[in-house]
Design a protein around this motif. Structure first.
Motif, PDB file in Angstrom:
ATOM      1  N   ALA A   1      -4.370 -86.162  28.858  1.00  0.00           N
ATOM      2  CA  ALA A   1      -5.747 -86.284  27.917  1.00  0.00           C
ATOM      3  C   ALA A   1      -6.942 -86.724  28.463  1.00  0.00           C
ATOM      4  O   ALA A   1      -6.612 -87.619  29.415  1.00  0.00           O
ATOM      5  CB  ALA A   1      -5.327 -87.286  26.671  1.00  0.00           C
ATOM      6  N   PRO A   2      -7.972 -86.583  28.047  1.00  0.00           N
ATOM      7  CA  PRO A   2      -9.194 -87.198  28.749  1.00  0.00           C
ATOM      8  C   PRO A   2      -9.365 -88.750  28.068  1.00  0.00           C
ATOM      9  O   PRO A   2      -8.615 -89.030  27.252  1.00  0.00           O
ATOM     10  CB  PRO A   2     -10.309 -86.330  27.909  1.00  0.00           C
ATOM     11  N   GLN A   3     -10.279 -89.322  29.114  1.00  0.00           N
ATOM     12  CA  GLN A   3     -10.547 -90.896  28.723  1.00  0.00           C
ATOM     13  C   GLN A   3     -11.882 -90.868  27.948  1.00  0.00           C
ATOM     14  O   GLN A   3     -13.132 -90.480  28.293  1.00  0.00           O
ATOM     15  CB  GLN A   3     -10.610 -91.720  30.039  1.00  0.00           C
TER      16      GLN A   3
ATOM     17  N   ILE B   1     -13.964 -80.112  28.715  1.00  0.00           N
ATOM     18  CA  ILE B   1     -13.779 -81.113  27.649  1.00  0.00           C
ATOM     19  C   ILE B   1     -14.473 -80.663  26.233  1.00  0.00           C
ATOM     20  O   ILE B   1     -15.573 -80.328  26.474  1.00  0.00           O
ATOM     21  CB  ILE B   1     -14.123 -82.683  27.820  1.00  0.00           C
ATOM     22  N   LYS B   2     -13.749 -80.476  25.286  1.00  0.00           N
ATOM     23  CA  LYS B   2     -14.372 -79.973  24.101  1.00  0.00           C
ATOM     24  C   LYS B   2     -14.037 -81.262  23.069  1.00  0.00           C
ATOM     25  O   LYS B   2     -13.335 -82.090  23.107  1.00  0.00           O
ATOM     26  CB  LYS B   2     -13.844 -78.835  23.399  1.00  0.00           C
ATOM     27  N   TYR B   3     -15.315 -81.511  22.179  1.00  0.00           N
ATOM     28  CA  TYR B   3     -15.434 -82.665  21.184  1.00  0.00           C
ATOM     29  C   TYR B   3     -16.009 -82.379  20.010  1.00  0.00           C
ATOM     30  O   TYR B   3     -16.528 -81.346  19.617  1.00  0.00           O
ATOM     31  CB  TYR B   3     -16.277 -83.921  22.055  1.00  0.00           C
ATOM     32  N   SER B   4     -15.678 -83.384  18.966  1.00  0.00           N
ATOM     33  CA  SER B   4     -16.226 -83.210  17.657  1.00  0.00           C
ATOM     34  C   SER B   4     -16.748 -84.822  17.406  1.00  0.00           C
ATOM     35  O   SER B   4     -16.263 -85.638  17.836  1.00  0.00           O
ATOM     36  CB  SER B   4     -15.414 -82.789  16.672  1.00  0.00           C
TER      37      SER B   4
ATOM     38  N   GLU C   1      -3.501 -76.761  26.533  1.00  0.00           N
ATOM     39  CA  GLU C   1      -4.518 -78.030  26.023  1.00  0.00           C
ATOM     40  C   GLU C   1      -3.773 -79.327  26.046  1.00  0.00           C
ATOM     41  O   GLU C   1      -2.702 -79.505  25.663  1.00  0.00           O
ATOM     42  CB  GLU C   1      -5.245 -77.582  24.799  1.00  0.00           C
ATOM     43  N   SER C   2      -4.782 -80.413  26.278  1.00  0.00           N
ATOM     44  CA  SER C   2      -4.368 -81.529  26.171  1.00  0.00           C
ATOM     45  C   SER C   2      -4.003 -82.250  24.618  1.00  0.00           C
ATOM     46  O   SER C   2      -4.440 -81.549  23.806  1.00  0.00           O
ATOM     47  CB  SER C   2      -5.276 -82.556  26.838  1.00  0.00           C
ATOM     48  N   ASN C   3      -3.317 -83.089  24.704  1.00  0.00           N
ATOM     49  CA  ASN C   3      -3.323 -83.932  23.249  1.00  0.00           C
ATOM     50  C   ASN C   3      -4.680 -84.418  22.714  1.00  0.00           C
ATOM     51  O   ASN C   3      -5.589 -84.729  23.917  1.00  0.00           O
ATOM     52  CB  ASN C   3      -2.475 -85.290  23.306  1.00  0.00           C
ATOM     53  N   GLU C   4      -5.176 -84.387  21.636  1.00  0.00           N
ATOM     54  CA  GLU C   4      -6.328 -85.008  21.076  1.00  0.00           C
ATOM     55  C   GLU C   4      -6.486 -86.472  21.122  1.00  0.00           C
ATOM     56  O   GLU C   4      -5.339 -87.170  20.899  1.00  0.00           O
ATOM     57  CB  GLU C   4      -6.565 -84.622  19.570  1.00  0.00           C
TER      58      GLU C   4
END
Length: 266
Positions: free
Chosen positions: A34-36, A61-64, A100-103
């Motif tokens: 997962a990203p930091q 990295i994608k985000y909301s 894909e990583s975990n959210e």
């Protein structure tokens, strides 16, 4: 004897094939880490900056920002996010050759530029094992760590209800009250089941938290209670912990812990 040698040769050949297949196995079976998420300030009065990092070639990295789940159609992170309003930031890492990583997520809360809470009185007091900084710590706008062991911000309770009588610094227009709580179910810490807010004996806000008994990941949670918009000088906040630990948990039937570290008036 010749038959035995033949069988051994076949076994060795099969093993070599398995090893070769393992070496050449598709990377699509492996998930990304997962990203930091790093935030300049969880509580802020004007702006806060969110940085998302993930150091892996060709990954994105994608985000909301609205608390919605991240998917392939979400925005791509390219630079630090400068926020001026409260938000729930969620992020995932993606790569063409990997799962894909975990959210991951973090929540930031906008506060008033002036200190709004003058005094807080708690009933009952927090546990001697988790006293926090006392009632005054609930209004200091300092966030407790998710790793609660040794953190002085968190106040822990095992009670039927927790009541916080709050005096405001002056008559203030209020439309929302936020309670910061910790969820760490592996340590028997559950979010509250309900929160009620009263002004001079009249109920002006309520939040029923139906997710408190559902199995979930650990983390700090901000519970937002809508308040009948108006000008107030005091509140009484009544917090109802989950009555007992649910059936799916190893501590089923026992009294859960409730951890609080902040009350925010908006």
């Amino acid at each position: 004897m010749r038959t035995i040698y033949s069988l051994l040769a076949v076994a060795i050949l099969c093993q070599a094939c398995i090893s070769q297949n393992s070496i050449n196995a598709s990377t699509e079976i492996f998930p990304l880490s997962a990203p930091q998420l790093n935030v300049s300030s969880v509580f802020f009065d004007s702006i806060t900056t969110v940085r998302i990092s993930f150091d892996f070639p060709n990954a994105v990295i994608k985000y909301s920002l609205n608390g919605g789940a991240v998917n392939q159609n979400s925005k791509i992170y390219t630079a630090p996010l400068v926020l001026t309003e409260s938000a729930v930031i969620k992020a995932k890492a993606y790569h063409p050759d990997y799962i894909e990583s975990n959210e991951v997520q973090v929540e930031v809360v906008k506060t008033s530029t002036e200190k709004t809470i003058q005094e807080i009185t708690l009933t009952p007091n927090a546990s001697e094992n988790y006293p926090g900084l006392g009632a005054a710590g609930l209004g200091d706008l300092i966030k407790g760590a998710e790793q609660f062991g040794g953190d002085k911000q968190w106040m822990g309770f095992q009670a039927d209800t927790i009541s916080a009588a709050i005096k405001l610094n002056s008559n203030i227009e209020v439309s929302n009250l936020v309670l910061s709580v910790l969820t760490n179910q592996s340590n028997w810490i559950f979010a509250p089941a309900k929160i009620e807010v009263f002004n001079e004996g009249e109920k002006v806000g309520v939040l029923s938290n139906l997710n408190s008994a559902i199995e979930t990941s650990s983390g700090a949670t901000f519970l937002s209670v809508p308040i009948t918009k108006g000008t107030y000088s005091e509140f009484t906040v009544v917090v109802y912990p989950l009555a007992e630990i649910p059936e799916w948990h190893q501590g089923k039937g026992s009294t859960p812990w409730l951890f609080i570290d902040e009350i925010i008036i908006q």
